[in-house]
Scaffold this motif. Sequence first.
Motif, short mmCIF file in Angstrom:
data_model
loop_
_atom_site.label_atom_id
_atom_site.label_comp_id
_atom_site.label_asym_id
_atom_site.label_seq_id
_atom_site.Cartn_x
_atom_site.Cartn_y
_atom_site.Cartn_z
N PHE A 297 0.83 -1.21 0.00
CA PHE A 297 0.00 0.00 0.00
C PHE A 297 0.86 1.26 0.00
N PHE A 298 1.87 1.31 0.85
CA PHE A 298 2.71 2.50 0.92
C PHE A 298 3.58 2.65 -0.33
N LEU A 299 3.96 1.53 -0.92
CA LEU A 299 4.69 1.61 -2.19
C LEU A 299 3.80 2.17 -3.30
N MET A 300 2.51 1.80 -3.27
CA MET A 300 1.58 2.36 -4.25
C MET A 300 1.39 3.86 -4.02
N ILE A 301 1.30 4.27 -2.74
CA ILE A 301 1.17 5.68 -2.41
C ILE A 301 2.35 6.47 -2.95
N GLU A 302 3.54 5.88 -2.85
CA GLU A 302 4.75 6.57 -3.30
C GLU A 302 4.82 6.71 -4.82
N ARG A 303 3.94 6.05 -5.53
CA ARG A 303 3.90 6.18 -6.99
C ARG A 303 2.85 7.19 -7.43
N THR A 304 2.23 7.87 -6.47
CA THR A 304 1.24 8.89 -6.79
C THR A 304 1.86 10.28 -6.58
N LYS A 305 1.05 11.31 -6.79
CA LYS A 305 1.52 12.68 -6.64
C LYS A 305 1.84 13.03 -5.18
N ILE A 306 1.34 12.21 -4.26
CA ILE A 306 1.63 12.44 -2.85
C ILE A 306 3.13 12.42 -2.60
N GLN A 307 3.84 11.55 -3.34
CA GLN A 307 5.28 11.44 -3.15
C GLN A 307 6.00 12.74 -3.52
N ILE A 308 5.44 13.49 -4.46
CA ILE A 308 6.06 14.77 -4.84
C ILE A 308 6.11 15.71 -3.64
N TYR A 309 4.99 15.76 -2.89
CA TYR A 309 4.94 16.61 -1.71
C TYR A 309 5.82 16.05 -0.59
N SER A 310 5.87 14.73 -0.49
CA SER A 310 6.71 14.10 0.53
C SER A 310 8.19 14.41 0.31
N ASN A 311 8.60 14.43 -0.95
CA ASN A 311 10.01 14.70 -1.27
C ASN A 311 10.43 16.12 -0.92
N ARG A 312 9.45 17.00 -0.73
CA ARG A 312 9.76 18.37 -0.37
C ARG A 312 10.04 18.54 1.12
N LEU A 313 9.71 17.52 1.90
CA LEU A 313 9.97 17.57 3.34
C LEU A 313 11.46 17.49 3.61
N TYR A 314 11.86 17.99 4.77
CA TYR A 314 13.25 17.84 5.19
C TYR A 314 13.58 16.35 5.31
N ALA A 315 14.83 16.01 5.04
CA ALA A 315 15.24 14.60 5.07
C ALA A 315 14.98 13.97 6.43
N ILE A 316 15.18 14.73 7.51
CA ILE A 316 14.98 14.18 8.86
C ILE A 316 13.52 13.82 9.08
N LEU A 317 12.59 14.61 8.51
CA LEU A 317 11.17 14.31 8.65
C LEU A 317 10.80 13.08 7.82
N ARG A 318 11.35 12.97 6.63
CA ARG A 318 11.10 11.80 5.79
C ARG A 318 11.65 10.54 6.45
N PHE A 319 12.80 10.67 7.11
CA PHE A 319 13.38 9.52 7.81
C PHE A 319 12.45 9.05 8.93
N PHE A 320 12.01 9.98 9.79
CA PHE A 320 11.15 9.60 10.91
C PHE A 320 9.81 9.04 10.42
N LEU A 321 9.27 9.60 9.35
CA LEU A 321 8.02 9.09 8.79
C LEU A 321 8.20 7.66 8.29
N THR A 322 9.25 7.42 7.52
CA THR A 322 9.52 6.08 6.98
C THR A 322 9.80 5.08 8.10
N PHE A 323 10.62 5.47 9.06
CA PHE A 323 10.99 4.58 10.16
C PHE A 323 9.76 4.23 11.00
N SER A 324 8.85 5.19 11.18
CA SER A 324 7.63 4.93 11.94
C SER A 324 6.73 3.95 11.20
N ILE A 325 6.60 4.13 9.88
CA ILE A 325 5.78 3.20 9.08
C ILE A 325 6.35 1.79 9.17
#
Length: 422
Positions: A297-325
């Motif tokens: 499911f999360f891999l499918m989400i990352e293939r949508t436009k949502i990932q464009i907004y996610s990539n704009r986050l600071y790396a530390i926030l992306r890390f904590f989000l991924t690690f939490s998932i």
Amino acid sequence: MLLASFVFYFWGEQEYIFVILVSIILNFLFGIWISSFERRKLFLGIGIFLNLLLIFYFKYTNFFLLQLTNTFSTNYNIHLPLGISFFTFQGISYLFVIYRKDIYADKNLIRFSFYISFFPQLIAGPIVRYSEVFQSVNKLKANHKEIISGLTLFTLGLGKKVIIANNLGIYADEVFSTDFKILGSAVTWLGILSYSFQIYFDFSGYSDMARGLGKMFGLDFPVNFNYPYSSLSIQEFWRRWHITLSSWFRDYLYIPLGGNRVGYIRQIINLFLVFLLCGFWHGASWNFVIWGVYHGFFLMIERTKIQIYSNRLYAILRFFLTFSIINIGWVFFRANTLTDSIGYIRLLFGENGFLFPQVFSIFDFKWLIGIILSGLCAFEWRFHSKLFENKLLFSILVIFVFFVSTFILVANNYNPFIYYRF
């Protein structure tokens, strides 16, 4: 070496050694037939079907009987042979590469048997493709440098398993065996964090030990883990976690289904199917199926436009989000039932409040040391490369790890093998 591997397997499985012998003979013969007869595709299909039939019977019969009848009893309890998920996938990949004419079928039964049954990677991976080791299997020779490198890698893998994974496993077991009604959010997060590090260091430790032993005999096994918890997305996590399995599913399932060459909807369906089967490969329970679907499911989400907004986050926030998932997903891996998994996740998000001090006392100084070591070893740090470059410091570290691991093994009876369900 072949005899040693058979003795090793017989030691753990006794009469069920016949399962791996059947797998060896089956894939050896079908490999020759695929390369010798014109109806190559037919023999490939039959060979794959028989491999899947073998793993289905021993690994999934109990599960499906349980779903079909309420009278499930021990009469239906079929034994799960060690390593069947690994050596079956190696056999299937062998047939595929012969069909694609990447290699010729091996007509030396002893050499092929050794490839399937080599004891270091037999029960916990990595999944080794024949094309990766064919040349070295012919020689089985290692020079002094390779032997030292193998011993070093084996020792570090042993340290991962014994010093870190086993230590944190005690606390993960304690939390998951406690009545969930008295657990607060903080305790459950620390519990699943302990398990996350336990399974990583346990699994990567076994892989390192297998690679180290392989090097000592002149065999180069592929790297199976590359700091997966440093990932900034789930897609990156799967490029770093259990690399030989994810690449197996990519090459022998995702790409044959069309891969990225088909339309977006087909890509999503293919991705969902791959991770559904990936979860089911790990074990015969709904928990593993849900875990696979969860990651899909999360891999499918990352293939949508949502990932464009996610990539704009600071790396530390992306890390904590991924690690939490990732950590939340491990709940399905560790809990015994789907009901327990859902209940535990509700606790993570505060159903019982933040903290119950009487349960928080589960964690002590040994746990803290394990968490600190996990933080130093599980993520990519700049000092890692500097430590490896300094031969004196690195040699002292390896010797220290060896003696501490040996001491712990002698002094402690807690040494779980968490892959029996695989």
